[in-house]
Design an enzyme around this catalytic site. Structure first.
Site, PDB file in Angstrom:
ATOM      1  N   LYS A 140       0.822  -1.224   0.000  1.00 33.72           N
ATOM      2  CA  LYS A 140       0.000   0.000   0.000  1.00 33.72           C
ATOM      3  C   LYS A 140       0.852   1.270   0.000  1.00 33.72           C
ATOM      4  O   LYS A 140       0.446   2.276  -0.562  1.00 33.72           O
ATOM      5  CB  LYS A 140      -0.958  -0.007   1.198  1.00 33.72           C
ATOM      6  CG  LYS A 140      -0.241   0.108   2.546  1.00 33.72           C
ATOM      7  CD  LYS A 140      -1.198  -0.006   3.723  1.00 33.72           C
ATOM      8  CE  LYS A 140      -0.405   0.158   5.016  1.00 33.72           C
ATOM      9  NZ  LYS A 140      -1.055  -0.429   6.175  1.00 33.72           N
TER      10      LYS A 140
ATOM     11  N   ARG B 244      -7.191  -0.289  17.000  1.00 37.69           N
ATOM     12  CA  ARG B 244      -7.690  -0.145  15.644  1.00 37.69           C
ATOM     13  C   ARG B 244      -8.498  -1.406  15.386  1.00 37.69           C
ATOM     14  O   ARG B 244      -9.326  -1.749  16.224  1.00 37.69           O
ATOM     15  CB  ARG B 244      -6.543   0.075  14.653  1.00 37.69           C
ATOM     16  CG  ARG B 244      -6.991   0.819  13.396  1.00 37.69           C
ATOM     17  CD  ARG B 244      -5.867   1.099  12.409  1.00 37.69           C
ATOM     18  NE  ARG B 244      -5.431  -0.113  11.717  1.00 37.69           N
ATOM     19  CZ  ARG B 244      -4.444  -0.132  10.827  1.00 37.69           C
ATOM     20  NH1 ARG B 244      -3.782   0.986  10.537  1.00 37.69           N
ATOM     21  NH2 ARG B 244      -4.095  -1.249  10.235  1.00 37.69           N
TER      22      ARG B 244
HETATM   23  C1  LIG Z   1       0.012  -1.079   6.790  1.00 39.28           C
HETATM   24  C2  LIG Z   1      -0.148  -2.350   7.452  1.00 39.28           C
HETATM   25  C3  LIG Z   1       0.946  -3.200   7.633  1.00 39.28           C
HETATM   26  C4  LIG Z   1       2.338  -2.823   7.211  1.00 39.28           C
HETATM   27  O1  LIG Z   1       2.879  -1.873   8.100  1.00 39.28           O
HETATM   28  P1  LIG Z   1       4.377  -1.322   7.913  1.00 39.28           P
HETATM   29  O2  LIG Z   1       4.592  -0.435   9.078  1.00 39.28           O
HETATM   30  O3  LIG Z   1       4.402  -0.603   6.627  1.00 39.28           O
HETATM   31  O4  LIG Z   1       5.280  -2.505   7.933  1.00 39.28           O
HETATM   32  C5  LIG Z   1       0.722  -4.432   8.213  1.00 39.28           C
HETATM   33  N1  LIG Z   1      -0.487  -4.785   8.614  1.00 39.28           N
HETATM   34  C6  LIG Z   1      -1.584  -3.998   8.483  1.00 39.28           C
HETATM   35  C7  LIG Z   1      -2.899  -4.466   8.949  1.00 39.28           C
HETATM   36  C8  LIG Z   1      -1.439  -2.748   7.897  1.00 39.28           C
HETATM   37  O5  LIG Z   1      -2.513  -1.971   7.760  1.00 39.28           O
END
Ligand SMILES: *Cc1c(COP(=O)(O)O)cnc(C)c1O
Length: 597
Positions: free
Chosen positions: A36, A131
């Site tokens: 993302k 969250r």
């Molecule tokens: C964005 C996200 C990640 C990745 O997080 P990073 O800090 O970029 O490694 C992993 N799990 C979920 C649910 C996320 O929303």
């Protein structure tokens, strides 16, 4: 190259993901790469897959579809709790999703049955960050119902910390998740194959924990792309922090006051700006603003200061940097800046693709062929500058033994001075320049050729003389064609006074160099250490206006025809100096340091 742009170095991303994969693998943890942060750019997705990642995750179905349509071959995981309104698309367009709402899972089940599919899910557990996630006391209840749903396969459980509230994924939190996994498996007689402990913020937990428990999976985005650990913002050892670089162009550069002139109201964004009085400063304006990128997430590569930004402008204090209108200014990015830059349609995405050794060598050889052609038509306006023996200098140098008797390591006066400055820079780093070779007579050059040819003949008795000559000519110039005969060429390496060794340049064992294609200066298949050391050597010489040879990382030219071709000069100033010429100069001035021509 257009600006503003983001330079995306795929080799560095590949390096980062491979390094993290093998690190986490060492304690039994597989990684999922989260796309993302880079808007699921298909080239980036492909390099992740090529680097061994099996599962790609994104928060948006549109991004997953984008990767699928571009032909990216992976298992796709939707990591944002699905919208109930998109349940059908989740089933059709993704392979797996993270979930926390039973009503949504029921809907996924309905569409799975309809489309004759099995959709895999990972249930998220709330462990304090507040969250997404099912609170632990409700988990068994949810699982009981999930297990009755057709078309749904429960793959595992997971948690996500360090996002909304910055709650750290400590050993305590991870142990809770492990314990939950064990108790669920026992209670329902099932096997949970994925226990996903979190994201990039789990790095410190991983490094310090002796026992990862049941955690066997992490979902990483930020650490792969930016090489940072997000909780402390510290770089992760051995990773690149500059796989992405944002580049903007200077559109105005003027000396102006550091404080505004007039009554101060609110700025363009409704804030009351503050200013530090630094007198008159060099203010530059860059053609990029908060409409393009989250400017607070930018870190300049050079010594400049971001003073502020508007929708379309970033104002910087250029300090002493050598900038002018049209100059490019580069920044590394924090996560917020990366996400916004990748998402901005105004920012050009410049993909820098890794090149294979074969492709690189072909390019070098083509360049070298062209170079030799051009050399033949360069004219020389001899400047009659003297040859000086580097041995007579008081620079800190090491001289590699030569096959030529009484070799004096002669260079032109201009080169002599440059070597002096380079050796001083190395003194400050606890290193010494090794001079392998400098001016060579034709006879000396012939000796080198003959030595190599007889070595090759011994090694390959089956080869003809022509074949042997062909191989030797790849690395040693014929007697009359070497730029060493001008006094403008220097062969050099670097010695480290601390380790008491010659630095590792990738093809050398101490002073001995294996002549092969890996000697081409930017060969991709040498170690990171060797790349770093070559960079150091080449920068020292290039900063002194030398050019590095196309095929030999240790050979540098200045002033001669090789240099003139590469620097697009009208003519060279150092021509060939023949033995007899130099000898007569030596004979007439035996005690002189300078050999005047
Ligand atoms: C964005 C996200 C990640 C990745 O997080 P990073 O800090 O970029 O490694 C992993 N799990 C979920 C649910 C996320 O929303």
């Amino acid at each position: 190259m257009p600006t503003p742009r983001i330079d995306i170095n795929l080799s560095k991303i590949a390096h980062n993901v491979k390094t993290l994969s093998s690190l986490f693998r060492s304690k039994g943890i597989d990684i999922i790469a989260v796309t993302k942060g880079v808007c699921a750019h298909p080239h980036i997705a492909n390099i992740l897959v090529k680097s061994g990642v099996k599962i790609l995750a994104d928060s948006r179905i549109a991004n997953i579809k984008k990767m699928r349509n571009a032909g990216v071959k992976a298992t796709f995981l939707l990591i944002r709790t699905p919208m109930i309104s998109q349940a059908e698309s989740v089933v059709l367009d993704t392979d797996m999703s993270l979930n926390s709402e039973l009503s949504v899972i029921k809907r996924l089940s309905k569409f799975s049955i309809l489309h004759n599919k099995i959709h895999k899910i990972i249930l998220m557990v709330e462990l304090g960050d507040l969250r997404e996630g099912i609170v632990p006391s409700q988990l068994e209840n949810t699982i009981k119902k999930v297990l009755t749903l057709k078309g749904i396969e429960l793959k595992g459980i997971g948690t996500n910390l360090a996002c909304f509230s910055g709650v750290k994924p400590t050993a305590e939190k991870m142990d809770i998740l492990s314990a939950i996994a064990i108790s669920i498996e026992k209670k329902f007689h099932i096997k949970l194959s994925i226990i996903s402990g979190g994201n990039s913020a789990n790095y410190n937990w991983f490094k310090t924990t002796k026992d990862v428990g049941r955690i066997n999976n992490l979902r990483l985005g930020e650490s792969i792309f930016l090489g940072y650990e997000p909780l402390t913002g510290k770089p992760i050892p051995k990773l690149y922090q500059d796989a992405f670089m944002l580049v903007a162009e200077v559109i105005e550069l003027k000396n102006k006051s550091s404080v505004p002139n007039g009554e101060i109201g609110l700025d363009a964004f409704g804030n009351k700006p503050k200013f530090k009085d630094q007198g008159i400063i060099r203010r530059a304006i860059l053609a990029m603003g908060v409409q393009d990128v989250m400017v607070t997430g930018l870190t300049p590569k050079s010594d400049i200061e971001i003073l502020g930004a508007g929708g379309d402008h970033i104002i910087i204090n250029a300090k002493k940097e050598d900038l002018k209108v049209g100059s490019e200014v580069s920044f590394t990015l924090k996560y917020g800046a990366l996400v916004t830059a990748m998402n901005s349609s105004y920012i050009f995405k410049n993909i820098i693709t890794p090149i294979s050794a074969k492709e690189y060598c072909a390019i070098v050889e083509e360049k070298d062929r062209l170079h030799k052609k051009k050399i033949a038509i360069v004219t020389v306006k001899e400047d009659h500058s003297p040859l000086i023996s580097l041995q007579d200098s008081d620079f800190n140098l090491i001289f590699e033994k030569s096959i030529q008797k009484n070799y004096r390591y002669l260079v032109r006066k201009g080169v002599f001075e440059k070597i002096g400055r380079i050796s001083k820079l190395l003194d400050n780093q606890g290193k010494k320049l090794i001079i392998r070779s400098a001016w060579r007579s034709f006879e000396h050059q012939q000796k080198l050729w003959d030595q190599k040819a007889s070595y090759m003949k011994e090694k390959h008795p089956e080869k003809t003389i022509e074949e042997i000559n062909e191989i030797v000519s790849k690395f040693i110039a014929p007697k009359k064609q070497s730029t060493h005969s001008t006094g403008g060429a220097v062969d050099a390496l670097i010695y480290d006074l601390q380790t008491k060794r010659v630095l590792d340049f990738g093809t050398n064992d101490g002073l001995h160099i294996d002549l092969n294609e890996k000697c081409y200066p930017k060969h991709p298949d040498i170690s990171e250490e060797a790349k770093k050391n070559r960079k150091l050597l080449m920068k020292l010489f290039e900063d002194e206006d030398f050019v590095c040879d196309h095929k030999e990382y240790w050979h540098f030219d200045y002033g001669n025809i090789g240099w003139a071709v590469e620097k697009n000069k009208e003519y060279a100033c150092y021509g060939v100096l023949e033995e007899s010429f130099v000898q007569s100069a030596v004979l007439s001035y035996p005690d002189k340091v300078f050999f005047y021509l």
